[in-house]
Motif scaffolding. Structure first.
Motif, PDB file in Angstrom:
ATOM      1  N   SER A   1       0.805  -1.217   0.000  1.00  0.00           N
ATOM      2  CA  SER A   1       0.000   0.000   0.000  1.00  0.00           C
ATOM      3  C   SER A   1       0.843   1.275   0.000  1.00  0.00           C
ATOM      4  O   SER A   1       0.307   2.376  -0.106  1.00  0.00           O
ATOM      5  CB  SER A   1      -0.924   0.012   1.218  1.00  0.00           C
ATOM      6  N   TYR A   2       2.148   1.133   0.096  1.00  0.00           N
ATOM      7  CA  TYR A   2       3.025   2.294   0.165  1.00  0.00           C
ATOM      8  C   TYR A   2       3.474   2.739  -1.224  1.00  0.00           C
ATOM      9  O   TYR A   2       3.752   1.906  -2.093  1.00  0.00           O
ATOM     10  CB  TYR A   2       4.272   1.980   0.984  1.00  0.00           C
ATOM     11  N   VAL A   3       3.561   4.045  -1.397  1.00  0.00           N
ATOM     12  CA  VAL A   3       4.257   4.609  -2.554  1.00  0.00           C
ATOM     13  C   VAL A   3       5.747   4.565  -2.243  1.00  0.00           C
ATOM     14  O   VAL A   3       6.178   4.950  -1.146  1.00  0.00           O
ATOM     15  CB  VAL A   3       3.818   6.050  -2.837  1.00  0.00           C
ATOM     16  N   LEU A   4       6.513   4.116  -3.202  1.00  0.00           N
ATOM     17  CA  LEU A   4       7.952   3.942  -3.006  1.00  0.00           C
ATOM     18  C   LEU A   4       8.713   4.912  -3.894  1.00  0.00           C
ATOM     19  O   LEU A   4       8.342   5.094  -5.061  1.00  0.00           O
ATOM     20  CB  LEU A   4       8.344   2.493  -3.329  1.00  0.00           C
ATOM     21  N   ARG A   5       9.752   5.487  -3.350  1.00  0.00           N
ATOM     22  CA  ARG A   5      10.517   6.498  -4.088  1.00  0.00           C
ATOM     23  C   ARG A   5      12.017   6.315  -3.864  1.00  0.00           C
ATOM     24  O   ARG A   5      12.441   5.799  -2.836  1.00  0.00           O
ATOM     25  CB  ARG A   5      10.116   7.907  -3.650  1.00  0.00           C
ATOM     26  N   TRP A   6      12.762   6.758  -4.824  1.00  0.00           N
ATOM     27  CA  TRP A   6      14.210   6.901  -4.688  1.00  0.00           C
ATOM     28  C   TRP A   6      14.547   8.388  -4.800  1.00  0.00           C
ATOM     29  O   TRP A   6      14.072   9.077  -5.718  1.00  0.00           O
ATOM     30  CB  TRP A   6      14.955   6.132  -5.769  1.00  0.00           C
ATOM     31  N   TYR A   7      15.349   8.851  -3.877  1.00  0.00           N
ATOM     32  CA  TYR A   7      15.875  10.206  -3.889  1.00  0.00           C
ATOM     33  C   TYR A   7      17.393  10.123  -3.970  1.00  0.00           C
ATOM     34  O   TYR A   7      17.992   9.080  -3.700  1.00  0.00           O
ATOM     35  CB  TYR A   7      15.506  10.954  -2.608  1.00  0.00           C
TER      36      TYR A   7
ATOM     37  N   LEU B   1      14.135  14.152  -5.906  1.00  0.00           N
ATOM     38  CA  LEU B   1      13.363  12.962  -6.230  1.00  0.00           C
ATOM     39  C   LEU B   1      13.826  12.415  -7.575  1.00  0.00           C
ATOM     40  O   LEU B   1      13.831  13.142  -8.566  1.00  0.00           O
ATOM     41  CB  LEU B   1      11.873  13.295  -6.276  1.00  0.00           C
ATOM     42  N   VAL B   2      14.189  11.158  -7.606  1.00  0.00           N
ATOM     43  CA  VAL B   2      14.683  10.527  -8.821  1.00  0.00           C
ATOM     44  C   VAL B   2      13.586   9.722  -9.507  1.00  0.00           C
ATOM     45  O   VAL B   2      13.382   9.833 -10.715  1.00  0.00           O
ATOM     46  CB  VAL B   2      15.872   9.606  -8.487  1.00  0.00           C
ATOM     47  N   ALA B   3      12.883   8.899  -8.739  1.00  0.00           N
ATOM     48  CA  ALA B   3      11.875   8.019  -9.336  1.00  0.00           C
ATOM     49  C   ALA B   3      10.866   7.630  -8.276  1.00  0.00           C
ATOM     50  O   ALA B   3      11.187   7.589  -7.084  1.00  0.00           O
ATOM     51  CB  ALA B   3      12.519   6.776  -9.926  1.00  0.00           C
ATOM     52  N   ALA B   4       9.649   7.333  -8.734  1.00  0.00           N
ATOM     53  CA  ALA B   4       8.582   6.923  -7.829  1.00  0.00           C
ATOM     54  C   ALA B   4       7.753   5.833  -8.490  1.00  0.00           C
ATOM     55  O   ALA B   4       7.633   5.794  -9.723  1.00  0.00           O
ATOM     56  CB  ALA B   4       7.701   8.113  -7.474  1.00  0.00           C
ATOM     57  N   ILE B   5       7.174   4.978  -7.651  1.00  0.00           N
ATOM     58  CA  ILE B   5       6.282   3.931  -8.148  1.00  0.00           C
ATOM     59  C   ILE B   5       5.092   3.844  -7.211  1.00  0.00           C
ATOM     60  O   ILE B   5       5.247   3.792  -5.989  1.00  0.00           O
ATOM     61  CB  ILE B   5       7.031   2.590  -8.301  1.00  0.00           C
ATOM     62  N   SER B   6       3.918   3.841  -7.794  1.00  0.00           N
ATOM     63  CA  SER B   6       2.700   3.887  -6.987  1.00  0.00           C
ATOM     64  C   SER B   6       2.375   2.520  -6.407  1.00  0.00           C
ATOM     65  O   SER B   6       3.001   1.508  -6.729  1.00  0.00           O
ATOM     66  CB  SER B   6       1.535   4.389  -7.836  1.00  0.00           C
TER      67      SER B   6
END
Length: 118
Positions: A32-38, A48-53
């Motif tokens: 259920s979490y949005v995941l991101r790379w910074y 913020l580099v990338a995100a995945i819903s």
């Protein structure tokens, strides 16, 4: 206690590739979490580099990495990955994974260092 552990950083030559991984522990409902790379350097603010819903695994990327980086998630393994290709010296930074829920829970990894240099 929620922990995010990143791995995969290192030294690579320009044009090379690295794959970063971030594995979560102590968390329920990872899917259920949005995941991101910074990423962050001493000269710049965290970027913020990338995100995945969470539901449809929709992805979004910073313009500077589009076409070169790919974010993916493996919910059963509680892992988010960042495949980085065609690396440039400007990609040198400490990379952090982040997970955030709609209820405001927000967790960070400790960071993994990427250096792109010949």
């Amino acid at each position: 206690q929620v922990q995010l552990v990143e791995s995969g950083g290192g030294l690579v030559q320009p044009g090379g590739s690295l794959r970063l991984s971030c594995t979560a522990s102590g968390v329920a409902g990872f899917s259920s979490y949005v995941l991101r790379w910074y990423r962050q350097t001493p000269e710049k603010e965290r970027e913020l580099v990338a995100a995945i819903s969470s539901i449809y695994a929709s992805t979004d990327y910073a313009d500077s990495v589009k076409g070169r980086f790919t974010i993916s998630r493996d919910d059963p393994k509680k892992t988010v990955s960042l495949q980085m290709n065609s690396l440039k010296p400007d990609d040198t930074a400490v990379y952090y994974c982040n997970m955030r829920s709609t209820s405001g829970k927000n967790y960070w990894g400790q960071g993994t260092s990427v250096t792109v240099s010949s």
